[in-house]
Design an enzyme around this catalytic site. Structure first.
Site, short mmCIF file in Angstrom:
data_model
loop_
_atom_site.label_atom_id
_atom_site.label_comp_id
_atom_site.label_asym_id
_atom_site.label_seq_id
_atom_site.Cartn_x
_atom_site.Cartn_y
_atom_site.Cartn_z
N LYS A 111 31.63 35.41 18.13
CA LYS A 111 31.15 34.62 17.00
C LYS A 111 30.87 33.17 17.37
CE LYS A 111 32.85 37.05 12.92
NZ LYS A 111 33.55 36.92 11.64
N LYS A 192 27.82 46.84 17.56
CA LYS A 192 28.41 47.51 16.39
C LYS A 192 27.58 47.23 15.14
CE LYS A 192 31.56 44.35 14.23
NZ LYS A 192 32.72 44.03 13.52
N LYS A 195 27.36 43.60 9.11
CA LYS A 195 26.68 42.99 7.98
C LYS A 195 26.08 41.65 8.36
CE LYS A 195 31.34 41.68 6.53
NZ LYS A 195 32.47 42.14 5.76
P1 AMP Z 1 34.97 43.00 8.43
O1 AMP Z 1 33.68 43.41 7.81
O2 AMP Z 1 34.81 42.32 9.74
O3 AMP Z 1 35.87 42.28 7.48
O4 AMP Z 1 35.68 44.37 8.76
C1 AMP Z 1 36.42 45.10 7.83
C2 AMP Z 1 36.90 46.40 8.43
O5 AMP Z 1 35.81 47.26 8.73
C3 AMP Z 1 37.68 46.21 9.75
O6 AMP Z 1 38.75 47.13 9.77
C4 AMP Z 1 36.67 46.54 10.79
O7 AMP Z 1 37.26 47.02 11.97
C5 AMP Z 1 35.87 47.65 10.10
N1 AMP Z 1 34.51 47.72 10.62
C6 AMP Z 1 33.55 46.74 10.53
N2 AMP Z 1 32.42 47.13 11.14
C7 AMP Z 1 32.66 48.38 11.63
C8 AMP Z 1 31.86 49.32 12.38
N3 AMP Z 1 30.61 49.06 12.71
N4 AMP Z 1 32.43 50.50 12.70
C9 AMP Z 1 33.71 50.79 12.34
N5 AMP Z 1 34.51 49.94 11.65
C10 AMP Z 1 33.99 48.75 11.29
#
Ligand code: AMP
Ligand code: TRP
Length: 328
Positions: A111, A192, A195
């Site tokens: 990031k 990955k 968003k």
């Molecule tokens: P965040 O959007 O970074 O707050 O992530 C929230 C949750 O979603 C965390 O447990 C991440 O590990 C999971 N997560 C986010 N993106 C992915 C992805 N592309 N594949 C699997 N898990 C994800």
């Protein structure tokens, strides 16, 4: 009852990656565990957020929790900033964290890469995440693969605290899905699904309308060849689509291989789109209902009320152990 805790940042549209990597497990675990699910708004501000957008996204993510099937009578759903003990324990744990540990975090490296000015909050973010978890002495943390490193740091901080100030914190374990822990971008299977990707064609947002989902999946990159075979090293794009299929259709990877033997990618991608639509449509209807009812404010208030006492008790115990003079 063992405790489960997790959080999602209100920093943009949630994707199918969030759903498969994390939220599906939230829904499953609420049946057998005491559950705490947070919208981690204090984490979201580690990168700049528009105030109005932050408020809207916080309501949206909390509503998506409920729409995905988290039941507020079984699990506590709350906003991190509504329980001020998170920020306070976050600071206390920051003082136990080494700069070298934070410098090793790959999420920080990703990031901050190429940025002229990087906020200090982004750097100390993992100590706040440790506070989220340790405040409730959570046992099990359902997350996607990318959070494993943060969780290891949480375990180290818990152990460090326990050895300095006496055994207190539970050492939490990650709970990561076997298939789908890392859903990849639709346009590039080496990244990955996220968003924050500027190309919306790279992810399926949970609130994408059915036709948008169909279009994005029909355009998803596929490997050369035509065999539907799970082999992440040699066929990363198709393997990623197969993981999505397996989750949305509730079948195994080998069942998918058998189903599409000799058929090429076309039929597979078409059916995949229908399974994703069928998974997301009920969630989207429920989401619209929750948003228009305005019920999410009460749900978040109830959640914060349920967890505050526990959080404040932990904070008090920690401060006492660290040598703070308690008031009164
Ligand atoms: P965040 O959007 O970074 O707050 O992530 C929230 C949750 O979603 C965390 O447990 C991440 O590990 C999971 N997560 C986010 N993106 C992915 C992805 N592309 N594949 C699997 N898990 C994800
Ligand atoms: N850091 C996590 C992410 O970016 C979100 C998060 C914050 C979290 N606090 C948490 C996840 C506590 C699990 C437990 O995805």
């Amino acid at each position: 009852m063992p405790r489960v805790l997790s959080g999602i940042q209100p920093s943009g549209q949630l994707t199918l990656g969030n759903y498969i990597g994390a939220m599906q497990n939230f829904v499953k675990l609420q049946e057998t565990h005491e559950c705490f699910f947070m919208v981690v708004d204090l984490h979201a501000i580690t990168v700049p957020q528009e105030p109005a957008a932050l408020r809207e996204q916080t309501e949206s993510v909390a509503s998506l929790f409920v729409a995905a099937g988290i039941d507020p009578t079984k699990a506590s759903i709350f906003a991190q900033s509504h329980v001020s003990a998170h920020a306070e324990l976050g600071w206390l744990l920051t003082t136990l964290t080494y700069i070298g540990e934070l410098e090793r975090m790959t999420q920080f490296k990703d990031k901050s890469a190429g940025k002229d000015s990087v906020g200090a909050g982004l750097f100390v973010y993992p100590a706040l995440m440790a506070a989220d978890i340790l405040l409730y002495n959570a046992d099990l943390i359902p997350v996607g693969d990318d959070q494993k490193q943060h969780l290891e740091l949480t375990r180290d901080l818990a152990q460090r605290f326990n050895s300095r100030y006496g055994d207190y914190f539970t050492i939490p374990d990650p709970y990561i899905p076997k298939v789908g822990a890392r859903i990849m971008s639709l346009d590039d299977a080496s990244k990955k699904m996220s968003k924050s990707n500027p190309n919306p064609g790279s992810y399926i947002a949970l609130l994408d309308p059915p036709d948008v989902i169909r279009k994005k999946l029909s355009r998803a990159t596929t490997d050369s060849g035509r065999e539907v075979k799970y082999n992440p090293a040699e066929k990363p794009e198709v393997s990623n689509l197969m993981s999505i299929y397996a989750h949305c259709a509730g079948v195994t990877l080998s069942e998918i291989e058998t189903r599409y033997e000799g058929q090429g990618y076309g039929a597979f991608k078409k059916d995949l789109a229908e399974h994703v639509v069928a998974t997301l449509e009920p969630l989207q209807h429920k989401y619209a209902e929750i948003r228009s009812s305005g019920a999410i404010h009460d749900i978040l208030k109830q959640g914060a009320d349920e967890v505050s006492e526990k959080a404040n008790r932990t904070l008090r115990d920690v401060k006492e152990r660290m040598g703070f003079l308690l008031p009164g």
